[in-house]
Design a protein around this motif. Structure first.
Motif, PDB file in Angstrom:
ATOM      1  N   THR A  36      65.009  42.053  31.064  1.00 29.69           N
ATOM      2  CA  THR A  36      64.717  40.697  31.534  1.00 29.69           C
ATOM      3  C   THR A  36      63.326  40.293  31.045  1.00 29.69           C
ATOM      4  N   ARG A  37      62.853  39.116  31.454  1.00 29.08           N
ATOM      5  CA  ARG A  37      61.590  38.609  30.942  1.00 29.08           C
ATOM      6  C   ARG A  37      60.402  39.151  31.731  1.00 29.08           C
ATOM      7  N   SER A  38      59.267  39.237  31.069  1.00 30.76           N
ATOM      8  CA  SER A  38      58.097  39.899  31.654  1.00 30.76           C
ATOM      9  C   SER A  38      57.604  39.207  32.917  1.00 30.76           C
ATOM     10  N   LYS A  39      57.858  37.911  33.052  1.00 29.72           N
ATOM     11  CA  LYS A  39      57.350  37.169  34.209  1.00 29.72           C
ATOM     12  C   LYS A  39      58.055  37.548  35.512  1.00 29.72           C
ATOM     13  N   ILE A 218      69.114  34.875  26.220  1.00 31.31           N
ATOM     14  CA  ILE A 218      67.786  35.063  26.801  1.00 31.31           C
ATOM     15  C   ILE A 218      67.473  36.554  26.698  1.00 31.31           C
ATOM     16  N   GLN A 219      66.629  36.902  25.744  1.00 30.08           N
ATOM     17  CA  GLN A 219      66.410  38.311  25.446  1.00 30.08           C
ATOM     18  C   GLN A 219      65.438  38.953  26.431  1.00 30.08           C
ATOM     19  N   GLY A 220      65.620  40.257  26.635  1.00 31.99           N
ATOM     20  CA  GLY A 220      64.692  41.012  27.453  1.00 31.99           C
ATOM     21  C   GLY A 220      63.365  41.184  26.746  1.00 31.99           C
ATOM     22  N   HIS A 221      62.317  41.495  27.523  1.00 30.19           N
ATOM     23  CA  HIS A 221      60.975  41.486  26.941  1.00 30.19           C
ATOM     24  C   HIS A 221      60.522  42.842  26.425  1.00 30.19           C
ATOM     25  N   ASN A 222      61.216  43.925  26.815  1.00 27.91           N
ATOM     26  CA  ASN A 222      60.720  45.235  26.395  1.00 27.91           C
ATOM     27  C   ASN A 222      61.881  46.212  26.265  1.00 27.91           C
ATOM     28  N   ILE A 223      62.397  46.353  25.066  1.00 24.80           N
ATOM     29  CA  ILE A 223      63.557  47.220  24.840  1.00 24.80           C
ATOM     30  C   ILE A 223      63.191  48.684  25.055  1.00 24.80           C
ATOM     31  N   LEU A 224      61.922  49.046  24.846  1.00 24.60           N
ATOM     32  CA  LEU A 224      61.508  50.441  25.040  1.00 24.60           C
ATOM     33  C   LEU A 224      61.585  50.833  26.515  1.00 24.60           C
ATOM     34  N   HIS A 427      55.207  36.941  44.648  1.00 27.11           N
ATOM     35  CA  HIS A 427      54.324  38.060  44.984  1.00 27.11           C
ATOM     36  C   HIS A 427      52.856  37.820  44.638  1.00 27.11           C
ATOM     37  N   GLY A 428      52.531  36.662  44.069  1.00 24.35           N
ATOM     38  CA  GLY A 428      51.137  36.388  43.711  1.00 24.35           C
ATOM     39  C   GLY A 428      50.638  37.276  42.581  1.00 24.35           C
ATOM     40  N   LEU A 429      51.560  37.810  41.781  1.00 24.70           N
ATOM     41  CA  LEU A 429      51.201  38.690  40.676  1.00 24.70           C
ATOM     42  C   LEU A 429      51.135  37.854  39.400  1.00 24.70           C
ATOM     43  N   ILE A 430      49.931  37.669  38.884  1.00 23.06           N
ATOM     44  CA  ILE A 430      49.754  36.820  37.710  1.00 23.06           C
ATOM     45  C   ILE A 430      50.528  37.363  36.525  1.00 23.06           C
ATOM     46  N   SER A 431      50.481  38.673  36.348  1.00 20.39           N
ATOM     47  CA  SER A 431      51.214  39.285  35.252  1.00 20.39           C
ATOM     48  C   SER A 431      51.414  40.759  35.561  1.00 20.39           C
ATOM     49  N   ALA A 432      52.564  41.296  35.172  1.00 20.46           N
ATOM     50  CA  ALA A 432      52.796  42.736  35.298  1.00 20.46           C
ATOM     51  C   ALA A 432      52.014  43.498  34.240  1.00 20.46           C
ATOM     52  N   TYR A 433      51.470  42.778  33.270  1.00 22.73           N
ATOM     53  CA  TYR A 433      50.690  43.387  32.200  1.00 22.73           C
ATOM     54  C   TYR A 433      49.332  42.678  32.131  1.00 22.73           C
ATOM     55  N   PRO A 434      48.464  42.880  33.112  1.00 21.79           N
ATOM     56  CA  PRO A 434      47.241  42.076  33.224  1.00 21.79           C
ATOM     57  C   PRO A 434      46.269  42.255  32.070  1.00 21.79           C
ATOM     58  N   ASP A 435      46.303  43.387  31.385  1.00 27.91           N
ATOM     59  CA  ASP A 435      45.375  43.570  30.274  1.00 27.91           C
ATOM     60  C   ASP A 435      45.653  42.621  29.114  1.00 27.91           C
ATOM     61  N   PHE A 436      46.808  41.962  29.132  1.00 28.65           N
ATOM     62  CA  PHE A 436      47.134  40.988  28.092  1.00 28.65           C
ATOM     63  C   PHE A 436      46.702  39.579  28.487  1.00 28.65           C
ATOM     64  N   GLN A 437      46.103  39.433  29.679  1.00 31.61           N
ATOM     65  CA  GLN A 437      45.640  38.136  30.135  1.00 31.61           C
ATOM     66  C   GLN A 437      44.147  37.998  29.832  1.00 31.61           C
ATOM     67  N   LEU A 438      43.695  36.779  29.538  1.00 32.04           N
ATOM     68  CA  LEU A 438      42.284  36.532  29.250  1.00 32.04           C
ATOM     69  C   LEU A 438      41.535  36.333  30.558  1.00 32.04           C
ATOM     70  N   GLN A 439      41.184  37.470  31.199  1.00 25.16           N
ATOM     71  CA  GLN A 439      40.531  37.403  32.502  1.00 25.16           C
ATOM     72  C   GLN A 439      39.297  38.295  32.546  1.00 25.16           C
ATOM     73  N   VAL A 440      38.597  38.457  31.414  1.00 26.53           N
ATOM     74  CA  VAL A 440      37.499  39.414  31.361  1.00 26.53           C
ATOM     75  C   VAL A 440      36.352  39.038  32.288  1.00 26.53           C
ATOM     76  N   GLU A 441      36.186  37.752  32.611  1.00 25.93           N
ATOM     77  CA  GLU A 441      35.080  37.354  33.465  1.00 25.93           C
ATOM     78  C   GLU A 441      35.186  37.957  34.862  1.00 25.93           C
ATOM     79  N   SER A 442      36.400  38.290  35.308  1.00 29.89           N
ATOM     80  CA  SER A 442      36.597  38.781  36.665  1.00 29.89           C
ATOM     81  C   SER A 442      36.700  40.299  36.742  1.00 29.89           C
ATOM     82  N   ILE A 443      36.478  40.979  35.620  1.00 30.76           N
ATOM     83  CA  ILE A 443      36.622  42.435  35.595  1.00 30.76           C
ATOM     84  C   ILE A 443      35.247  43.079  35.508  1.00 30.76           C
ATOM     85  N   ASP A 444      35.002  44.083  36.355  1.00 28.16           N
ATOM     86  CA  ASP A 444      33.735  44.811  36.349  1.00 28.16           C
ATOM     87  C   ASP A 444      33.863  46.007  35.411  1.00 28.16           C
ATOM     88  N   TYR A 445      33.159  45.958  34.301  1.00 31.91           N
ATOM     89  CA  TYR A 445      33.211  47.043  33.341  1.00 31.91           C
ATOM     90  C   TYR A 445      31.984  47.960  33.435  1.00 31.91           C
TER      91      TYR A 445
END
Length: 599
Positions: A36-39, A218-224, A427-445
């Protein structure tokens, strides 16, 4: 249901099998998420988790007592729940046979989770939780008692005796590990649920009269992830099928069950690969993965009763049924099943159960034992199917009639929720793969510097800033009069390295590379996903952008043409544009100087 004197090695094996069956929940979750789709990945994960956890609660309170009682009620329709409650919660609870109880629990959870994939991406999470609890409380335990009731007291197991038949002519209903009681039940519920909830938005295109004129893939997002889920399920099946065996090898032993399980799954997989290869010109990956599951489902009922030949035939037919079923359900019935659960579990659960009446080496029709066993199998699937359909239409029908404040049926997510994805809306989950989102300002490195556009001067590379009034001559006197040209190259992905090296050798000082989708006049070659033609007019390409001034434009073009040329359709195109100015942000340099290497 209290502990009998049973060999400890068998008890240990049964507990290991229980763990393997539980691990199949991970396989179902990954398989459904990948197809299914990543969202909606987080939503599918939650549904599979709640299938087990909510199902455990209701199974302990209601379902388990109905299924695990030794005393039958109403002629073997269900067990005496009061008897089990006394054993579970009474003074002798420590002696209760919890191994058999948890064994039935993990089977129950498998039945419930099958429905998740068919109804994925558009079902209200609250409605799904309610369904999951009801199937674990009533639907599965009652029909499973008919087949697996303690002491063989279920009415299906008693059919052979009531007909006056003896071993060798017919036995009780054959369904060792649940082609009927688990997979057909889950698959039929999934089919009815997918029909009641309706298709995903965009799955079917309709004309003005409401007639479906086009089916969209409607193709699935991750065949692996989907493939890993299938392998986990196959691995878990080596606990699922042999768990009910009481001997290690020989007839109806674990060795035979391992063999028939492996053979049927392999033959089904190869059958689906060959059918899709012949039909579509290429083997369909997702359908072939479903083929493995189809063979596993089909052999589950008779895995201890059939020989090598029977397992081969059952596997081949399972593969054919899968290919037919997926397209029939989608193209003819217009029921949207994103993962193929209805075909995998319903059709092949039905086939595998009936096949016992044909291929059982002791009672099957093809082994010279008449129609009696086949008749019992037919009665069993009809009875279990009727019970399942009644509850499925009741549960989903009531949920569809109940309306939320905005008028949307309680069963289904709103159009806005579905389009945004159930991860964020449910569920308020922006993405199941958050590292692919442009959210670096909110991450403490930690000590690392995160560039957000406001880097302090002390952290930047030291440069000389020029004001408009500074009397500093440009590095190149002809800078202001130089012409700037943007060259945009569209090419095949595999040609990127060759093109990049050729451009750098020319002296190009920078380029921007992007993954893009596009097509030329040929519109691409049509491909297929689960038997449905994919809109292949947009093909994956690479776009390379560069701005030149010092390097001659014609030299760049000729070099690119020479590098990319193969003589085949799809070599690419080159576009040339005039550029008004170039500014280097860090130094403030403009024009010709902004394109040059650092000194």
């Amino acid at each position: 249901m209290f502990l009998d004197v049973i060999s400890w090695d068998y008890q240990i094996w049964k507990l290991i099998a229980i763990a393997l069956i539980f691990f199949m929940q991970a396989g179902f979750a990954m398989c459904e998420a990948g197809f299914t789709r990543s969202k909606n990945t987080g939503n599918i994960t939650m549904k599979n988790l709640m299938d087990f956890c909510l199902g455990t609660i209701t199974f302990i309170i209601i379902g388990g007592p109905l299924l695990c009682a030794e005393n039958a009620i109403a002629g073997g329709l269900f067990g005496d729940a009061v008897q089990v409650w006394k054993g579970m919660f009474g003074p002798d609870a420590s002696l209760y046979n919890w191994t058999d109880f948890i064994f039935n629990l993990v089977f129950c959870a498998t039945t419930a989770t099958i429905v998740s994939g068919a109804m994925a991406e558009r079902t209200n999470f609250k409605a799904y939780c309610i369904y999951s609890m009801i199937i674990s409380a009533v639907v599965y335990p009652v029909e499973a008692y008919w087949n697996w009731g303690a002491g063989n007291n279920g009415w299906l197991q008693q059919l052979a005796n009531s007909w006056g038949l003896i071993d060798g002519t017919a036995q009780g209903f054959i369904d060792l590990s649940g082609s009927c009681s688990i997979h057909m039940v889950g698959g039929l519920t999934a089919l009815i649920g997918a029909y009641m909830v309706g298709p995903r938005i965009g799955k079917y295109t309709k004309d003005e009269s409401g007639k479906i004129v086009k089916i969209n893939a409607i193709q699935g997002h991750n065949i692996l992830i989907g493939a890993l889920g299938v392998f986990i399920l196959w691995f878990g099946w080596y606990g699922f099928n042999p768990a009910a065996c009481t001997t290690w090898d020989g007839y109806e032993g674990m060795g035979q069950v391992f063999m028939t399980t492996t053979i049927a799954a392999s033959l089904s997989t190869v059958t689906v690969m060959l059918i899709t290869w012949f039909k579509n010109g290429k083997p369909d990956v997702s359908m072939t993965l479903n083929g493995s599951l189809a063979g596993l489902v089909a052999i589950t009922a008779g895995c201890s009763r059939v020989d090598l030949v029977g397992a081969i035939v059952i596997g081949i037919v399972a593969g054919v049924l899968l290919c037919f079923g997926v397209e029939f359900i989608d193209k003819v019935l217009h029921i949207d099943d994103p993962v193929g659960a209805c075909s995998v579990h319903f059709l092949n659960g039905l086939w595998g159960t009936l096949a016992c009446g044909l291929f059982s080496t002791t009672t099957g029709l093809f082994y010279g034992h008449g129609f009696a066993q086949l008749g019992i199998q037919v009665i069993g699937v009809l009875a279990v199917g009727a019970w399942t359909a009644f509850w499925a239409f009741l549960i989903f029908g009531v949920m569809k009639l109940i309306k939320r404040k905005d008028g949307t049926p309680f069963l289904r997510a709103t159009p806005e929720e579905e389009i945004r994805g159930l991860d964020i809306s449910e569920h308020g989950l922006i993405s199941a793969y958050p590292d692919f989102q442009l959210q670096v300002e909110s991450i403490d490195y930690g000590d690392a510097i995160v560039v957000s556009g406001d880097t302090p001067i002390s952290d930047a590379i030291e440069v000389t800033h020029l004001n408009e009034n500074d009397a500093v001559l440009p590095k190149h006197e002809k800078s202001a009069n130089n012409k700037f040209t943007k060259i945009e190259i569209i090419c095949k992905e595999r040609m990127l390295d060759s093109l990049k090296d050729a451009m750098l050798n020319l002296g190009i000082t920078g380029m921007t590379v992007s993954h893009v989708m596009g097509c030329g006049q040929q519109k691409g070659k049509p491909e297929y996903y689960r038997g449905i033609q994919v809109e292949a007019t947009l093909l994956p390409k690479i776009q390379v952008d560069m701005v030149v001034s010092k390097v001659p434009v014609r030299q760049v073009i000729e070099t690119a043409k020479k590098t990319l040329y193969t003589g085949h359709i799809g070599d690419g195109k080159i576009f040339v544009y005039d550029v008004e100015n170039v500014i280097k942000v860090r130094t403030g340099e403009e024009g010709y100087d902004a394109l040059q290497d650092e000194e």
